[in-house]
Scaffold this motif. Structure first.
Motif, mmCIF file in Angstrom:
data_model
loop_
_atom_site.group_PDB
_atom_site.id
_atom_site.type_symbol
_atom_site.label_atom_id
_atom_site.label_comp_id
_atom_site.label_asym_id
_atom_site.label_seq_id
_atom_site.Cartn_x
_atom_site.Cartn_y
_atom_site.Cartn_z
ATOM 1 N N ARG A 156 55.117 -12.494 -1.600
ATOM 2 C CA ARG A 156 54.084 -12.125 -2.268
ATOM 3 C C ARG A 156 53.097 -11.726 -0.945
ATOM 4 N N GLU A 157 51.912 -10.824 -1.046
ATOM 5 C CA GLU A 157 51.016 -10.500 -0.492
ATOM 6 C C GLU A 157 49.999 -11.825 -0.086
ATOM 7 N N ALA A 171 52.119 -8.181 3.935
ATOM 8 C CA ALA A 171 51.331 -7.073 3.313
ATOM 9 C C ALA A 171 51.651 -6.676 1.889
ATOM 10 N N ARG A 172 51.092 -6.103 1.005
ATOM 11 C CA ARG A 172 51.380 -5.755 -0.149
ATOM 12 C C ARG A 172 52.824 -4.560 -0.146
ATOM 13 N N GLY A 173 53.665 -4.955 -0.765
ATOM 14 C CA GLY A 173 54.942 -4.305 -1.043
ATOM 15 C C GLY A 173 55.946 -4.290 0.378
ATOM 16 N N ASN A 174 55.566 -5.245 0.979
ATOM 17 C CA ASN A 174 56.454 -5.774 2.312
ATOM 18 C C ASN A 174 57.960 -5.656 2.188
ATOM 19 N N GLN A 180 51.268 -13.574 7.818
ATOM 20 C CA GLN A 180 50.798 -12.703 6.941
ATOM 21 C C GLN A 180 51.721 -11.683 6.404
ATOM 22 N N PRO A 232 55.489 -1.155 4.127
ATOM 23 C CA PRO A 232 56.543 -1.109 3.169
ATOM 24 C C PRO A 232 57.826 -0.582 3.645
#
Length: 205
Positions: free
Chosen positions: A157-158, A149-152, A147, A57
């Protein structure tokens, strides 16, 4: 990287070498490095770099980082990635493991084939190691998957992301122990980015 919401990652770019009266000639590394692993393919290099850039993040992402405190975040074991910025200039101090090749873009984008083609028309950049220009690989649009990640920070989107990757890329064999300066600069259209790294390589135990 118009696969991203900001000017830089909307094209995730990196460096633009400084202007000097007598610019050094590009050279594939030299005495300041040791023998290293073979460079990754155009697809693997970009897919792995984007996976790294999209793996953390904003509050601890090495592309957003303006001091170098997050240089080691999610670095793979076989290569050490560097990055530019989302626009603007930064100075970073980082430690690099001995025996690890370095790789990163002077300027890059992950988007569509058409967007990449337009981006590369005006793309300019340079990577300089200890005052010597590193030869850059100009990568035209090529299909990649990475890939996120969440909150990148790249605005994806993840999960698995597909698109076309392009840019000006550097591959640098492992550095000798000691301190080195890496300067990364890039520009395309109105976007400009510049990152100066002071890298410390520790001798292997």
């Amino acid at each position: 990287m118009p696969i991203v919401p900001r000017p830089f990652i909307a094209a995730l770019a990196l460096l633009l070498a400084g202007c000097a009266a007598a610019a050094p000639q590009p050279t594939p590394v030299g005495a300041e490095t040791t023998a290293g692993a073979e460079p990754l393919s155009d697809q693997d290099l970009q897919a792995r770099w984007w996976t790294w850039a999209a793996s953390s993040p904003e509050n601890r992402n090495p592309v957003v980082d303006d001091t170098g405190q997050w240089c080691a975040e999610n670095q793979p074991r076989d290569v050490w990635f560097f990055a530019g910025t989302f626009g603007g200039t930064v100075d970073r101090r980082c430690e690099v493991p001995a025996g690890r090749p370095l790789a990163g873009p002077a300027l890059n984008l992950a988007s569509t084939s058409d967007a990449c083609a337009r981006f590369m028309e005006d793309a300019k950049g340079s990577v300089a190691l200890d005052g010597r220009l590193v030869e850059l690989r100009r990568i035209a649009p090529v299909a990649i998957a990475y890939q996120a990640a969440r909150g990148n920070v790249v605005g994806q989107r993840e999960g698995r992301v597909t698109g076309q990757g392009c840019g000006l890329w550097a591959w640098i064999p492992p550095l000798t122990p000691g301190e080195h300066e890496l300067v990364v600069d890039g520009e395309s259209g109105s976007f400009r980015t510049s990152a100066r790294y002071v890298l410390t390589v520790r001798a292997a135990d």
